[in-house]
Design a protein around this motif. Sequence first.
Motif, mmCIF file in Angstrom:
data_model
loop_
_atom_site.group_PDB
_atom_site.id
_atom_site.type_symbol
_atom_site.label_atom_id
_atom_site.label_comp_id
_atom_site.label_asym_id
_atom_site.label_seq_id
_atom_site.Cartn_x
_atom_site.Cartn_y
_atom_site.Cartn_z
ATOM 1 N N VAL A 1 0.855 -1.190 0.000
ATOM 2 C CA VAL A 1 0.000 0.000 0.000
ATOM 3 C C VAL A 1 0.892 1.242 0.000
ATOM 4 O O VAL A 1 1.796 1.370 0.842
ATOM 5 N N THR A 2 0.626 2.147 -0.931
ATOM 6 C CA THR A 2 1.323 3.438 -0.976
ATOM 7 C C THR A 2 0.393 4.514 -0.437
ATOM 8 O O THR A 2 -0.681 4.752 -1.013
ATOM 9 N N PRO A 3 0.744 5.157 0.668
ATOM 10 C CA PRO A 3 -0.158 6.171 1.248
ATOM 11 C C PRO A 3 -0.094 7.485 0.472
ATOM 12 O O PRO A 3 0.897 7.788 -0.199
ATOM 13 N N GLU A 4 -1.192 8.241 0.589
ATOM 14 C CA GLU A 4 -1.215 9.558 -0.053
ATOM 15 C C GLU A 4 -0.349 10.564 0.699
ATOM 16 O O GLU A 4 0.376 11.350 0.090
ATOM 17 N N ALA A 5 -0.439 10.577 2.017
ATOM 18 C CA ALA A 5 0.344 11.500 2.843
ATOM 19 C C ALA A 5 1.518 10.739 3.445
ATOM 20 O O ALA A 5 1.311 9.802 4.218
ATOM 21 N N PRO A 6 2.772 11.103 3.104
ATOM 22 C CA PRO A 6 3.915 10.354 3.613
ATOM 23 C C PRO A 6 4.350 10.733 5.019
ATOM 24 O O PRO A 6 5.352 10.216 5.499
ATOM 25 N N ALA A 7 3.614 11.622 5.692
ATOM 26 C CA ALA A 7 4.002 12.011 7.047
ATOM 27 C C ALA A 7 3.937 10.801 7.973
ATOM 28 O O ALA A 7 3.008 9.988 7.890
ATOM 29 N N PRO A 8 4.919 10.640 8.870
ATOM 30 C CA PRO A 8 4.948 9.443 9.733
ATOM 31 C C PRO A 8 3.685 9.249 10.549
ATOM 32 O O PRO A 8 3.196 8.126 10.673
ATOM 33 N N ASP A 9 3.136 10.314 11.126
ATOM 34 C CA ASP A 9 1.921 10.170 11.941
ATOM 35 C C ASP A 9 0.745 9.695 11.098
ATOM 36 O O ASP A 9 -0.036 8.825 11.521
ATOM 37 N N VAL B 1 0.914 7.977 8.309
ATOM 38 C CA VAL B 1 1.142 6.599 7.879
ATOM 39 C C VAL B 1 0.834 5.621 9.008
ATOM 40 O O VAL B 1 0.252 4.549 8.784
ATOM 41 N N ARG B 2 1.209 5.977 10.232
ATOM 42 C CA ARG B 2 0.901 5.100 11.370
ATOM 43 C C ARG B 2 -0.615 4.959 11.568
ATOM 44 O O ARG B 2 -1.131 3.875 11.844
ATOM 45 N N GLU B 3 -1.343 6.077 11.443
ATOM 46 C CA GLU B 3 -2.801 6.021 11.591
ATOM 47 C C GLU B 3 -3.430 5.168 10.501
ATOM 48 O O GLU B 3 -4.364 4.388 10.751
ATOM 49 N N LEU B 4 -2.882 5.283 9.273
ATOM 50 C CA LEU B 4 -3.406 4.459 8.175
ATOM 51 C C LEU B 4 -3.110 2.986 8.427
ATOM 52 O O LEU B 4 -3.949 2.124 8.130
ATOM 53 N N ALA B 5 -1.947 2.675 8.987
ATOM 54 C CA ALA B 5 -1.614 1.277 9.279
ATOM 55 C C ALA B 5 -2.580 0.684 10.290
ATOM 56 O O ALA B 5 -3.000 -0.481 10.165
ATOM 57 N N GLU B 6 -2.949 1.454 11.309
ATOM 58 C CA GLU B 6 -3.915 0.956 12.290
ATOM 59 C C GLU B 6 -5.275 0.713 11.647
ATOM 60 O O GLU B 6 -5.966 -0.266 11.960
ATOM 61 N N THR B 7 -5.681 1.600 10.734
ATOM 62 C CA THR B 7 -6.980 1.439 10.062
ATOM 63 C C THR B 7 -6.994 0.195 9.188
ATOM 64 O O THR B 7 -7.958 -0.589 9.197
ATOM 65 N N LEU B 8 -5.922 -0.006 8.421
ATOM 66 C CA LEU B 8 -5.874 -1.164 7.525
ATOM 67 C C LEU B 8 -5.762 -2.463 8.305
ATOM 68 O O LEU B 8 -6.296 -3.498 7.882
ATOM 69 N N GLY B 9 -5.065 -2.444 9.431
ATOM 70 C CA GLY B 9 -4.914 -3.657 10.217
ATOM 71 C C GLY B 9 -6.207 -4.152 10.818
ATOM 72 O O GLY B 9 -6.319 -5.336 11.178
#
Length: 324
Positions: free
Chosen positions: A150-158, A160-168
Amino acid sequence: MSRSPAPPPRGARTHRTRSSSRFRGWLRHHRAMALDSARRLLRTPIGSLVTMLAIAIALVLPAALWLTLDSARLLDAELTESATLTAYLAPGVDDGEAGRIEEALGAQPGVARTRLITAAEGMAEFQQALGLTDALARLDDNPLPASVVVTPEAPAPDAVRELAETLGALSGVEEVRLDMAWIERLRSLAELGQRVALALAVLFGGGVLLVVGNTIRLAVESRRKEIEVITLIGATHGFVRRPFLYSGAWYGLGGGLLAWALLTLGGEWLAAPVSALAASYGASFSLPRLGAGGSATLVGCSILLGWLGAWIAVSRHLAEVKPR
């Protein structure tokens, strides 16, 4: 019949004329002092060159470190832009179900694009990477799960971490792996380097002040008699200080130009080995350049330091020069 405007009072015309004359005289004196200071430096070329070279060396070290950190910031931006998430699917998910999970992941907000890697494709890549094709081919079952990159739209670390929790939390996703620790280490190292560069800039800036101040102090001592004479006839401290300030500015200008030349030549000298090293790792990298803005900043700071060092030295030693 219209009346012509009354001429200005004679006193006002005289005041403007005197002000204009004083201003022109002030400019002529500054121009004369600047040229005289330059001629005095040219009369002692070796000593002047040594002083300028000392200034240049003091400026090259922090400037080179700052350029290195600038390249690290550019690398960090590129790495952050290329940050991806890997969503490992649950064991036993077939290719059809994996395709539907990929569509669900791609529909989530904050996801730019997705790429499905089936279990068979993952095993093939694993075999090619390790060179263990014959050994792994003897396995009865494929132990690797399917995964979605998965390539995120916003590369900011925070973000990306929030997106990882959502996808998980989605059905069919066993684990979402995000390796941002090395990027954070790189940022911490760059921040430490910035502070070190700032400390070195202050330290070597103080060294420039000492070099210029000592040189101007010797010049004041060598012209002590001249200063005493012009002070007796009513010269102000500003009048006496002016030629030495221009000398400090000339020293700073020469040191800044030498520092720029050293950085440019050093960059050209190291460009080929650095490019060859980057190419050996399959990457393209070039050393950062000062550019027009950076060059102007370097030379301007050098002139300012030279002028400030001369002002401090003259102000300190001018009080000791008393007419006898």
